[in-house]
Design an enzyme around this catalytic site. Structure first.
Site, mmCIF file in Angstrom:
data_model
loop_
_atom_site.group_PDB
_atom_site.id
_atom_site.type_symbol
_atom_site.label_atom_id
_atom_site.label_comp_id
_atom_site.label_asym_id
_atom_site.label_seq_id
_atom_site.Cartn_x
_atom_site.Cartn_y
_atom_site.Cartn_z
ATOM 1 N N ASP A 283 -8.372 -3.168 -6.586
ATOM 2 C CA ASP A 283 -7.919 -3.657 -7.885
ATOM 3 C C ASP A 283 -7.071 -2.584 -8.567
ATOM 4 O O ASP A 283 -7.635 -1.686 -9.171
ATOM 5 C CB ASP A 283 -9.098 -4.093 -8.757
ATOM 6 C CG ASP A 283 -10.263 -3.107 -8.749
ATOM 7 O OD1 ASP A 283 -10.308 -2.169 -7.927
ATOM 8 O OD2 ASP A 283 -11.134 -3.291 -9.595
ATOM 9 N N GLU A 476 -10.966 10.709 -6.711
ATOM 10 C CA GLU A 476 -11.111 9.444 -6.000
ATOM 11 C C GLU A 476 -9.864 9.066 -5.221
ATOM 12 O O GLU A 476 -9.933 8.319 -4.244
ATOM 13 C CB GLU A 476 -11.451 8.320 -6.978
ATOM 14 C CG GLU A 476 -10.349 8.056 -7.995
ATOM 15 C CD GLU A 476 -10.555 6.796 -8.806
ATOM 16 O OE1 GLU A 476 -11.391 5.979 -8.404
ATOM 17 O OE2 GLU A 476 -9.885 6.629 -9.837
#
Length: 542
Positions: A283, A476
């Site tokens: 997403d 991340e």
């Protein structure tokens, strides 16, 4: 039957008319500028997330406490397993895996279930961002790092939490709020069980929970299956699909604003597709932006119209593992069932997703009736998952990478070759996608293909180390166009931590520790310093 299971049954009915879409959440929750509170039955205590850890050892740190950790001087001999460092890492993981202390009061902020076992969240800020207090995709690679650190009890606790959620809701929700109940995440629970059982040989835990693993796979069969025709035959494959209207509660204003860019009649479809994109974990990405005249705009999202390679590869591997699990437990009938399911899926993937000429698998566009030939590392997930029948497919995949000039990138494999501004696109590089390609290529018998896998691992470790040496943090995602910076784009700031980045780094160090170097510009620090950095600051969740 609970109201949640009633909702799950609706998932298999299709989108139907836009007016027929149920709301994004059955309970009053974050909508617009208001935030409605409620209390759960038989509970006087509250929590701001579903994933509150009540294990005493993991209650030491607050979610918001970001105290620095001391450095340990640890030397790693080339070729040694990082399991030898377990005495150092166990206490550090304990501190890093603390989601926070439980709050008390009269009401709860849209939470739905408390966890009783130790657990981990992906990164430092996830206790506050959107209530996403766990991510199942992240947890798979987190578990690999934990097991390398000899923290099997923590992995077992994480698994128990996930299993409890499946028992309660029929699947693992997208996050720790009631408005995530309609969405799952990629089906990696069976794969995580395999990691734990392989490491511990805890067959009794597997036997106790094999039925729950089957229940989760049933969720995908009942609610996320689509029929695809190819070569005169019909094949059953899976997709991401969340047929609920209204904006995402956690991104309400953003979704409302985006909906103003499309016609009123298309808004419910847009919101449902955004939820499916969130369910995918990507997403958002150009993978899903296939439905409009402007393919770089988020309003073009059509997630549910794509049959994803990685989703079906995960399910293929899960079916193979379930067959092995049942055989190990002496249930030949169930072992045969899952062996046949895996065989059917493998045939479907080869017929619908595999492209012999290009040497890779591709997402299938249901509306256009053809493959999406754009490059994504997920196109090679079947290699990682072991879901291919022709051994030469691995070397064909190497040529695919060469043809797309992917090996020219020195800081990591890009998530795509399109720069849309979304976080799952160029120039971002993500740790799990590196792992999918590297360990997939490493299965080849060809020395050249194995050497390419090593070089990709070398590139990624150097990128991690370079950024860590500058910022004292793992991230991340990374900007692979500039190997000295964290990634960006998407709906939130880049997260520090970060569970799957650290886990993948440890996996690669464990596999290639006798070959990897930190690079000449960082030689004074040495590879052993990188190991110490990872183990000390492996998951600085606070």
């Amino acid at each position: 039957m609970t109201w949640e299971l009633h909702l799950l049954l609706l998932l298999g009915l299709g989108l139907g008319s836009q007016e027929a879409l149920p709301p994004p959440c059955e309970r009053s929750t974050a909508m617009g500028s208001s935030f409605t509170k409620f209390r759960w039955q038989s509970s006087t205590k509250t929590t701001s997330t579903l994933w509150t850890c009540r294990w005493p050892r993991l209650q030491r740190r607050s979610c918001r406490d970001s105290a620095s950790w001391p450095w340990h001087t640890t030397t790693v001999s080339p070729g040694n397993s990082f399991r030898s460092l377990s005495s150092v890492t166990s206490s550090l993981w304990d501190r890093s895996c603390s989601p926070g202390s439980q709050k008390t009061g009269q009401t709860a902020l849209s939470s739905c279930k408390r966890s009783q076992m130790p657990s981990c969240v992906p990164g430092r800020r996830n206790c506050t961002r959107s209530g996403k207090s766990w991510e199942r995709r992240d947890s798979y690679w987190v578990m690999e790092g934990l097991l390398l650190s000899e923290m099997a009890s923590t992995v077992k606790g994480m698994l128990q939490n996930f299993l409890d959620l499946v028992k309660t809701y029929g699947h693992i929700p997208n996050g720790g709020r009631v408005y995530y109940l309609q969405r799952s995440q990629p089906p990696l629970l069976t794969l995580m069980m395999d990691l734990y059982v392989t490491h511990t040989q805890d067959v009794s835990f597997l036997q106790e929970n094999i039925g729950t693993l089957a229940s989760e796979l049933d969720f995908w069969t009942v609610n996320r299956t689509v029929s695809v025709s190819s070569g005169g035959q019909s094949y059953a494959l899976n997709r991401y699909y969340v047929p609920y209207g209204g904006p995402r509660p956690e991104s309400y204003s953003k979704d409302e604003e985006l909906a103003n860019t499309v016609s009123e009649g298309d808004r419910e479809t847009l919101w449902a597709e955004l939820k499916a994109g969130a369910e995918s974990g990507w997403d958002f990405s150009s993978r899903w932006l296939v439905g409009g005249p402007s393919p770089d705009l988020l309003s073009s999202i059509r997630t549910s119209k794509m049959v994803p390679v990685d989703l079906n590869a995960f399910l293929c591997q899960a079916e193979e593992l379930m067959s092995h699990f049942y055989s190990r437990l002496g249930n030949d009938a169930q072992a045969t069932k899952y062996r046949n399911l895996r065989s059917q899926r493998l045939a479907a993937m080869e017929a619908v997703l595999w492209d012999e000429q290009k040497g890779a698998w591709f997402d299938y566009d249901l509306e256009k009736g053809k493959k999406n030939l754009e490059f994504y590392p997920s196109n090679l997930t079947p290699l990682w998952a072991g879901c291919f029948s022709d051994p030469s497919a691995i070397d064909k995949a190497l040529k695919y990478l060469e043809d797309n000039q992917i090996l020219t990138y020195q800081n990591g494999i890009p998530t795509s070759l399109r720069n849309t501004g979304q976080q799952w696109d160029f120039p971002n590089a993500w740790a799990p996608l590196q792992d999918l390609v590297i360990r997939g290529l490493a299965k080849s018998a060809s020395p050249r293909t194995q050497e390419v896998a090593f070089q990709l691992a070398q590139n990624w470790i150097r990128t991690n180390f370079k950024v860590y040496s500058q910022t004292s943090a793992m991230y991340e995602k990374y900007d692979m166009s500039n190997g000295g910076h964290p990634g960006g784009g998407g709906e939130y700031e880049v997260q520090e931590g970060f569970g799957w980045t650290n886990g993948v780094a440890l996996v690669l160090l464990d596999r290639y520790g006798d070959q990897l170097t930190s690079g000449t510009q960082l030689a004074s620090l040495g590879l052993h310093s990188l190991v110490a950095a990872l183990l000390v600051n492996l998951l600085p969740w606070s």
